[in-house]
Design a protein around this motif. Structure first.
Motif, short mmCIF file in Angstrom:
data_model
loop_
_atom_site.label_atom_id
_atom_site.label_comp_id
_atom_site.label_asym_id
_atom_site.label_seq_id
_atom_site.Cartn_x
_atom_site.Cartn_y
_atom_site.Cartn_z
N ASN A 1 0.86 -1.03 -0.15
CA ASN A 1 -0.22 -0.13 0.03
C ASN A 1 0.88 1.26 0.15
O ASN A 1 2.21 1.24 0.24
CB ASN A 1 -0.87 -0.04 1.18
CG ASN A 1 -2.04 1.16 1.36
OD1 ASN A 1 -2.34 1.82 0.36
ND2 ASN A 1 -2.11 1.46 2.63
N CYS A 2 0.28 2.37 -0.34
CA CYS A 2 1.09 3.58 0.06
C CYS A 2 0.04 4.78 0.49
O CYS A 2 -1.24 4.54 0.17
CB CYS A 2 1.84 4.01 -1.34
SG CYS A 2 0.79 4.32 -2.67
N ASN B 1 -2.01 8.38 -0.08
CA ASN B 1 -2.47 9.08 -1.30
C ASN B 1 -1.96 10.53 -1.29
O ASN B 1 -2.86 11.52 -1.82
CB ASN B 1 -3.81 8.73 -1.49
CG ASN B 1 -4.76 9.40 -0.61
OD1 ASN B 1 -4.34 9.52 0.48
ND2 ASN B 1 -6.17 9.68 -0.63
N GLU C 1 0.83 6.91 7.95
CA GLU C 1 1.10 6.61 6.72
C GLU C 1 2.60 6.54 6.32
O GLU C 1 3.45 7.07 6.49
CB GLU C 1 0.25 7.76 5.84
CG GLU C 1 -1.48 7.87 6.26
CD GLU C 1 -2.07 6.62 5.38
OE1 GLU C 1 -2.07 6.51 4.14
OE2 GLU C 1 -2.44 5.72 6.17
N SER D 1 4.63 7.08 2.55
CA SER D 1 4.51 7.71 1.28
C SER D 1 5.29 7.00 0.16
O SER D 1 6.07 6.18 0.51
CB SER D 1 4.97 9.19 1.46
OG SER D 1 6.46 9.25 1.48
N VAL E 1 -1.74 -1.53 -5.03
CA VAL E 1 -2.70 -0.53 -5.04
C VAL E 1 -4.01 -1.02 -5.09
O VAL E 1 -4.61 -1.42 -6.03
CB VAL E 1 -2.39 0.80 -5.94
CG1 VAL E 1 -3.40 1.80 -5.84
CG2 VAL E 1 -1.17 1.34 -5.75
N GLU F 1 -11.32 3.01 1.10
CA GLU F 1 -10.47 3.74 0.17
C GLU F 1 -11.45 3.71 -1.20
O GLU F 1 -12.14 2.86 -1.60
CB GLU F 1 -9.39 3.05 -0.25
CG GLU F 1 -8.45 2.85 0.59
CD GLU F 1 -6.78 2.53 0.24
OE1 GLU F 1 -6.85 2.30 -1.07
OE2 GLU F 1 -5.83 2.49 1.21
N ASP G 1 -9.40 7.80 -4.21
CA ASP G 1 -8.33 7.57 -3.61
C ASP G 1 -7.16 6.74 -4.14
O ASP G 1 -5.73 6.98 -4.17
CB ASP G 1 -8.51 6.75 -2.00
CG ASP G 1 -9.32 7.82 -1.24
OD1 ASP G 1 -9.03 8.77 -1.22
OD2 ASP G 1 -9.90 7.06 -0.21
N LYS H 1 -3.34 7.39 -5.67
CA LYS H 1 -2.22 6.49 -5.40
C LYS H 1 -1.49 6.01 -6.45
O LYS H 1 -0.23 6.03 -6.78
CB LYS H 1 -2.70 5.07 -4.45
CG LYS H 1 -3.05 5.69 -3.06
CD LYS H 1 -3.56 4.50 -2.23
CE LYS H 1 -4.05 4.96 -0.89
NZ LYS H 1 -3.94 3.99 0.03
#
Ligand code: PGA
Length: 249
Positions: free
Chosen positions: A65-66, A68, A77, A79, A93, A104, A108, A112
């Motif tokens: 994941n990352c 947004n 979070e 980045s 993602v 999400e 969103d 991403k």
């Protein structure tokens, strides 16, 4: 010809010791991987750097994941810049667990995807319908809508994306889409991509995810528009994961 991908999504499983043992045992079998298959694993954020530093040429290490946003007051979070700075090359993602448990939205996820691409990393963009969508015959509409997140890319950006079709009803349930159901949806996805990006869509890898295991991998991967798998539960067992890699080769 599209090279197949087998990617293990380890989700929130494994201590450092357990995850390292799993990574090392997969990596130590890499001489058996076919040249026609790319192998990836996606452990917890916490272990990404130490696995990347092992310098394996055969096992790509991906994030799950990352954020947004690029930076700022977003407690907890991670980045894209942080991921890039430790050498991450691929980021999952839009996994359905992110969409459904963490709310999400399509917007969103579009952000991403764009951020991952701007950082010169590859998004593994996940889409998939829920059981009610399939029962009511809305599954193609749902997928078409989710695909909006990758239909505004430049051709160059589009070329690097990987798509994963993961019907939610098949994730972690033991119930797998039949090879025919997978092929039907993969064909539909490629057709949507073709409408926007023309022949470039022939090169896009579309992975299937949802209870892939050694006993069904071969049949699913043999379908013409299925270019490998995103594997959850079975990726936590070395023998099962290696058998799935073999099935893709
Ligand atoms: P599963 O998970 O293989 O355990 O069904 C797949 C995924 O969520 O990526």
């Amino acid at each position: 010809m599209r090279k197949k991908i087998v990617a293990g999504n380890w989700k929130m499983n494994g201590t450092l010791e357990e995850s390292t043992t799993l990574f090392d045992s997969i990596n130590s079998n890499s001489d058996k991987f076919s040249d026609n298959v790319e192998v990836m694993v996606s452990p917890s954020f916490l272990y990404l750097e130490s696995f990347i530093n092992k310098g394996s040429k055969s096992v790509v290490v991906a994030a799950q994941n990352c954020a947004n946003n690029l930076s700022g007051a977003f407690t907890g979070e991670i980045s894209v810049g942080m991921l890039k700075s430790i050498g991450v090359s691929h980021v999952i993602v839009g996994h359905s667990e992110r969409r459904l448990i963490y709310g999400e939205s399509i917007e969103d996820i579009s952000q991403k995807v764009a951020l991952v691409l701007q950082s010169d990393m590859t998004p593994i963009f996940c889409i998939g319908e829920e059981l009610e969508d399939r029962k009511s015959g809305n599954h193609f509409d749902v997928i078409e809508k989710q695909m909006q997140s990758v239909l505004d890319l430049s051709e160059k950006q589009f070329e690097s994306i990987i798509v994963a079709y993961e019907p939610v009803w098949a994730i972690g349930t033991g119930e797998t889409a039949s090879p025919e159901q997978a092929q039907e949806m993969h064909e539909f996805i490629r057709e949507q991509l073709r409408k926007k990006y023309g022949v470039l869509a022939e090169n896009t890898r579309i992975l299937y995810g949802g209870s892939v295991k050694p006993s069904n991998a071969n049949q699913i991967f043999s379908k013409p528009d299925v270019d490998g798998g995103l594997v959850g539960g079975a990726a936590l067992n070395t023998d099962d994961f290696l058998a799935i890699i073999e099935a893709a080769g």
